[in-house]
Design an enzyme around this catalytic site. Structure first.
Site, PDB file in Angstrom:
ATOM      1  N   SER A   1      43.500  41.783  53.150  1.00  0.00           N
ATOM      2  CA  SER A   1      42.322  42.079  52.345  1.00  0.00           C
ATOM      3  C   SER A   1      41.053  42.032  53.197  1.00  0.00           C
ATOM      4  CB  SER A   1      42.258  41.102  51.166  1.00  0.00           C
ATOM      5  OG  SER A   1      41.329  41.506  50.203  1.00  0.00           O
TER       6      SER A   1
ATOM      7  N   HIS B   1      47.702  43.969  44.693  1.00  0.00           N
ATOM      8  CA  HIS B   1      46.903  43.424  45.788  1.00  0.00           C
ATOM      9  C   HIS B   1      47.192  41.928  45.967  1.00  0.00           C
ATOM     10  CE1 HIS B   1      43.457  43.323  48.547  1.00  0.00           C
ATOM     11  NE2 HIS B   1      43.205  42.135  48.036  1.00  0.00           N
TER      12      HIS B   1
ATOM     13  N   ASP C   1      47.387  48.590  43.975  1.00  0.00           N
ATOM     14  CA  ASP C   1      46.194  47.944  44.518  1.00  0.00           C
ATOM     15  C   ASP C   1      45.018  48.923  44.482  1.00  0.00           C
ATOM     16  OD1 ASP C   1      44.282  46.554  45.931  1.00  0.00           O
ATOM     17  OD2 ASP C   1      45.413  46.481  47.810  1.00  0.00           O
TER      18      ASP C   1
END
Length: 360
Positions: A220, A333, A301
């Site tokens: 991320s 995600h 995601d």
């Protein structure tokens, strides 16, 4: 002073009006954690530099609303995520994995958790282990390398891929706004690189780390930070004895997909939506200082296009390495961190291992 499992938790002295609100919990801005280190470890999302107030009334005027936090007219920032939890380092007797925390820098405060898998006869024959420098996900303002989910995740990577892992605790907004996280990441890279000749400050890296097989990875926001580190090495040159073989990005954050405002607010020295830290330039991609890149995205995601765009831009940039895009279907995600026992999460670990040990 509080104690839990032998770890002392101490709140530093602070003015009564300086509090940060994490979700529905008011916390003093610095939670300092002392273990066996001579220096304290600091959860970087909570520091004494955060300017907050004691209460958040429901009727207070909100001036900015973002996915991870909201800003009130009086300057209060409310983090919309739970505060990070500290999991003390503990060796895994079942696997032989050893874990410890170290301080990379006192000023600014940068710490890391190190993971050393069991040394076997095969390991001794190969002499040293690949080094895995990792930056966790956070939205640039939450979570911690010392939290249970990321500590367990990197431990699983170290065991599966047989790497010496260094998981970095870097600066978080609003305690230390961007670009501090990028500076901390660069500091951590330089610290790791200082072990290339076997004379660095940490004995594990000196004895067991092969800096000719360095992999830089992140999830991320940590994926975004990973890119900036590998790009900076390409710009300045790799230190003697250090070779970044691969870059691994999992569900990475980059700009240009309609979710830039939060990053732009956090980074006061931003250069707008085209800032290269947000949207890498062709030149940055072309000089990426590694041979191989692995990008993992999740079907469900919202950041999936960011990873796919990065791969396409990298292919078009003229960079001379090889890039692989892996899509994990019916996956969300960060799910590989939240649900480590999920079948797809185990596939992610196996992909890391095969990528790291891929023969030229």
């Amino acid at each position: 002073m509080l104690r839990t499992k032998g770890i002392a938790l101490r709140f530093l002295k602070h003015p009564p009006e300086t509090f940060v609100r994490y979700n529905r919990t008011l916390l003093p801005p610095t939670l300092l954690i002392r273990n066996k280190l001579k220096q304290p470890l600091i959860l970087s999302s909570l520091t004494q530099h955060t300017k907050m107030v004691t209460t958040v009334q429901q009727n207070k005027e909100v001036t900015h609303q973002f996915p991870f936090f909201r800003v009130y007219k009086d300057g209060t920032i409310e983090i919309l995520r739970p505060p990070p939890t500290f999991l003390p380092p503990s060796d895994d007797l079942a696997t032989g994995l050893r874990i410890k925390d170290i301080v990379i820098s006192s000023d600014p405060p940068v710490s890391a958790r190190l993971f050393l898998p069991k040394i076997t006869d095969d390991t001794e024959n190969n002499k040293k282990l690949p080094v895995f420098l990792f930056f966790h996900g956070s939205g640039f303002c939450a979570r911690s390398a010392f939290s249970p989910e990321y500590s367990n995740h990197v431990a699983a990577v170290a065991n599966e891929a047989k790497v010496l892992a260094v998981s970095v605790e870097y600066a978080k907004f609003p305690a230390r706004p961007l670009p501090a996280c990028y500076d901390d990441a660069w500091t951590s890279f330089q610290w790791v690189a200082s072990h290339a000749d076997g004379t660095g400050p940490d004995p594990w890296l000196n004895e067991h780390g092969d800096l000719q097989r360095l992999f830089v990875a992140g999830s991320s926001a940590g994926g975004n930070i990973t890119h900036t580190v590998v790009n900076e090495v390409g710009r300045t040159g790799s230190p003697p004895g250090v070779k970044i073989v691969g870059e691994i990005l999992v569900h990475p954050f980059f700009g240009g997909i309609g979710d830039d405002d939060q990053w732009l607010y956090m980074c006061k020295d931003n250069k707008g939506p085209e800032d290269p830290r947000l949207k890498p330039t062709e030149e940055d991609l072309r000089r990426l200082a590694c041979e191989r890149v692995l990008v993992c995205v999740a079907e469900k995601d919202p950041l999936r296009p960011a990873g796919e765009n990065y791969v396409e831009a990298l292919k078009k940039s003229g960079w001379g390495g090889s890039v692989e895009l892996v899509v994990h279907w019916d996956f969300h995600h960060g799910q590989h961190v939240r649900e480590p026992d999920h079948e797809t999460s185990r596939e992610v670990l196996k992909k890391f291992a095969s990528f790291i040990h891929q023969q030229p």
